[in-house]
Design a protein around this motif. Structure first.
Motif, PDB file in Angstrom:
ATOM      1  N   ILE A  70     -11.869  36.041  47.228  1.00 14.10           N
ATOM      2  CA  ILE A  70     -11.654  34.592  47.090  1.00 14.10           C
ATOM      3  C   ILE A  70     -10.182  34.239  47.306  1.00 14.10           C
ATOM      4  CG2 ILE A  70     -11.707  32.680  45.423  1.00 14.10           C
ATOM      5  CD1 ILE A  70     -14.221  33.985  44.241  1.00 14.10           C
ATOM      6  N   ASP A  71      -9.293  35.140  46.853  1.00 13.41           N
ATOM      7  CA  ASP A  71      -7.855  34.906  47.033  1.00 13.41           C
ATOM      8  C   ASP A  71      -7.386  35.168  48.456  1.00 13.41           C
ATOM      9  OD1 ASP A  71      -7.602  34.192  44.410  1.00 13.41           O
ATOM     10  OD2 ASP A  71      -6.995  36.192  43.724  1.00 13.41           O
ATOM     11  N   GLY A  72      -8.312  35.611  49.329  1.00 13.13           N
ATOM     12  CA  GLY A  72      -7.974  35.802  50.732  1.00 13.13           C
ATOM     13  C   GLY A  72      -7.469  37.180  51.087  1.00 13.13           C
ATOM     14  N   ALA A  73      -7.705  38.153  50.239  1.00 18.89           N
ATOM     15  CA  ALA A  73      -7.237  39.508  50.534  1.00 18.89           C
ATOM     16  C   ALA A  73      -8.073  40.120  51.654  1.00 18.89           C
ATOM     17  CB  ALA A  73      -7.327  40.379  49.283  1.00 18.89           C
ATOM     18  N   SER A  74      -7.412  40.774  52.580  1.00 16.15           N
ATOM     19  CA  SER A  74      -8.118  41.458  53.668  1.00 16.15           C
ATOM     20  C   SER A  74      -8.704  42.773  53.150  1.00 16.15           C
ATOM     21  CB  SER A  74      -7.164  41.735  54.826  1.00 16.15           C
ATOM     22  OG  SER A  74      -6.124  42.621  54.403  1.00 16.15           O
ATOM     23  N   ASN A  75      -9.611  43.347  53.945  1.00 11.14           N
ATOM     24  CA  ASN A  75     -10.212  44.615  53.537  1.00 11.14           C
ATOM     25  C   ASN A  75      -9.152  45.705  53.381  1.00 11.14           C
ATOM     26  OD1 ASN A  75     -12.828  43.672  53.404  1.00 11.14           O
ATOM     27  ND2 ASN A  75     -13.276  44.146  55.545  1.00 11.14           N
ATOM     28  N   TRP A  76      -8.185  45.723  54.299  1.00 11.04           N
ATOM     29  CA  TRP A  76      -7.132  46.736  54.232  1.00 11.04           C
ATOM     30  C   TRP A  76      -6.343  46.609  52.932  1.00 11.04           C
ATOM     31  CZ3 TRP A  76      -5.163  51.142  55.471  1.00 11.04           C
ATOM     32  CH2 TRP A  76      -3.805  51.391  55.313  1.00 11.04           C
ATOM     33  N   ASN A  77      -5.965  45.385  52.569  1.00  9.74           N
ATOM     34  CA  ASN A  77      -5.203  45.182  51.341  1.00  9.74           C
ATOM     35  C   ASN A  77      -6.039  45.472  50.101  1.00  9.74           C
ATOM     36  OD1 ASN A  77      -2.701  44.471  52.406  1.00  9.74           O
ATOM     37  ND2 ASN A  77      -3.337  42.354  52.753  1.00  9.74           N
ATOM     38  N   MET A  78      -7.331  45.169  50.170  1.00  2.00           N
ATOM     39  CA  MET A  78      -8.191  45.470  49.013  1.00  2.00           C
ATOM     40  C   MET A  78      -8.266  46.965  48.760  1.00  2.00           C
ATOM     41  SD  MET A  78     -11.414  42.969  48.474  1.00  2.00           S
ATOM     42  CE  MET A  78     -12.277  43.519  49.914  1.00  2.00           C
ATOM     43  N   TYR A  79      -8.430  47.738  49.823  1.00  2.00           N
ATOM     44  CA  TYR A  79      -8.493  49.190  49.650  1.00  2.00           C
ATOM     45  C   TYR A  79      -7.130  49.755  49.252  1.00  2.00           C
ATOM     46  CZ  TYR A  79     -13.262  49.932  51.246  1.00  2.00           C
ATOM     47  OH  TYR A  79     -14.635  49.952  51.335  1.00  2.00           O
ATOM     48  N   ARG A  80      -6.057  49.216  49.835  1.00  5.40           N
ATOM     49  CA  ARG A  80      -4.726  49.772  49.574  1.00  5.40           C
ATOM     50  C   ARG A  80      -4.217  49.410  48.185  1.00  5.40           C
ATOM     51  NH1 ARG A  80       0.640  48.184  50.874  1.00  5.40           N
ATOM     52  NH2 ARG A  80      -0.142  46.236  51.760  1.00  5.40           N
ATOM     53  N   ARG A  81      -4.495  48.196  47.725  1.00  5.36           N
ATOM     54  CA  ARG A  81      -3.901  47.719  46.482  1.00  5.36           C
ATOM     55  C   ARG A  81      -4.847  47.737  45.288  1.00  5.36           C
ATOM     56  NH1 ARG A  81       0.871  44.859  47.123  1.00  5.36           N
ATOM     57  NH2 ARG A  81       1.536  44.523  49.291  1.00  5.36           N
ATOM     58  N   ILE A  82      -6.165  47.725  45.546  1.00  4.84           N
ATOM     59  CA  ILE A  82      -7.115  47.605  44.431  1.00  4.84           C
ATOM     60  C   ILE A  82      -8.025  48.823  44.324  1.00  4.84           C
ATOM     61  CG2 ILE A  82      -8.995  46.231  43.462  1.00  4.84           C
ATOM     62  CD1 ILE A  82      -7.828  43.795  44.894  1.00  4.84           C
TER      63      ILE A  82
END
Length: 313
Positions: A215-227
């Motif tokens: 919902i906050d607009g995170a890309s798949n790459w950022n979701m895997y890298r940061r979360i």
């Protein structure tokens, strides 16, 4: 008021605490049977595992050769061990093998787990395929890869029959590259198991966190890298401990695949320990190498177990 107090005191004096009911014979037998069933296994473990570990540690401080002797020589075997060129080669090969094995298995296992976590079609078919190699023994894996990598009957020979005469893949016969064939076979067998650990970790992540990130607009790459990947820390740690343990005690795979050769190009501490104990009749030096392996595994396992127990508390 006085009468009520007097009657209460009298009742308290007459009250007797309930006595504990002793268990009957049947209950005592039911409580005793599990202990009786487990006691032989516990006794065998104490004798044939921990007893022999203590015995091996003791032998490492004796001058034992073809048979155990009990003349104390102190640290002499350890001094001889670290002066041996063969032991230095074994340690170097273990460093190469363990480093590549752990890194590649972790990368492939994580990649496969992320691939299967996309809810693709055929996941139920692909997952057993990836896990199947782990069901084989290392002897079977070593033998199969030995045939596959043999230039005379394996991949190179097949490519020549297909007309690709310039193709060469003789790593298993090459002193400089033979250790990497052990890495290839070990990675093939264990990557699926690592995938299963990472997949279990991925399926345990709270979906609400991922939905909020989307919902906050995170890309798949950022979701895997940061979360996602940071939350897989326990899976990474477990994979590291298991793979390190398998790498240190690797014996059957090396023996089946290369036999420690060509020469001593794929000698590792486990094969060194066997050869010096049972072939060269240097039981004291072989026991000292086994103790070094035990200490290395303990240095990995003890902190891991301590961290796990502390986290549970």
């Amino acid at each position: 008021m006085v009468d009520q107090t007097t009657s209460s005191v009298a009742m308290a004096a007459d009250y007797q605490a309930p006595t504990a009911v002793k268990p009957d014979l049947r209950t005592r037998l039911q409580n005793l049977i599990p202990k009786l069933v487990l006691s032989p296994s516990l006794a065998l473990i104490l004798v044939f595992v921990y007893g022999f570990i203590i015995f091996s540690v003791y032998l490492s401080f004796t001058g034992s050769r073809i048979l155990p002797v009990y003349d104390w020589v102190g640290l002499e075997n350890y001094e001889k061990l670290f002066r041996l060129r063969h032991w230095s080669i074994a340690i170097k090969n273990l460093g190469i093998f363990a480093g590549l094995y752990i890194a590649i298995c972790t990368a492939i296992g994580l990649s496969l787990a992320i691939f299967l976590d996309q809810k693709i079609r055929g996941e139920g078919f692909l997952r057993p395929i990836f896990l199947y190699p782990m069901a084989l023994s290392f002897i079977v894996t070593g033998t199969a890869w030995k045939w596959f990598l043999d230039p005379g009957i394996g991949l190179e020979h097949t490519m020549h029959l297909w007309g690709w005469e310039s193709f060469e893949f003789d790593w298993i016969k090459n002193r400089d590259f033979a250790i990497y064939t052990v890495v290839i076979a070990a990675v093939w067998q264990t990557s699926g198991f690592v995938m299963a650990m990472f997949l279990a970790g991925l399926r345990g992540i709270d979906n609400e966190i991922l939905k909020a990130a989307q919902i906050d607009g995170a890309s798949n790459w950022n979701m895997y890298r940061r979360i996602i990947i940071p939350q897989l820390r326990p899976a990474f740690l477990s994979a590291f401990v298991i793979l390190s343990h398998l790498a240190i005690k690797s014996y059957d795979l090396v023996v089946a695949l290369t036999g420690g050769g060509p020469g001593r190009a794929t000698e590792v501490p486990a094969t060194f320990m066997y050869s010096y104990t049972f072939t060269r009749n240097q039981m004291g030096i072989g026991a000292s190498s086994a103790v070094i392996m035990l200490m290395t595994i303990a240095a990995i396992m003890v902190p891991y177990l301590y961290a796990e127990l502390r986290e549970k508390k």
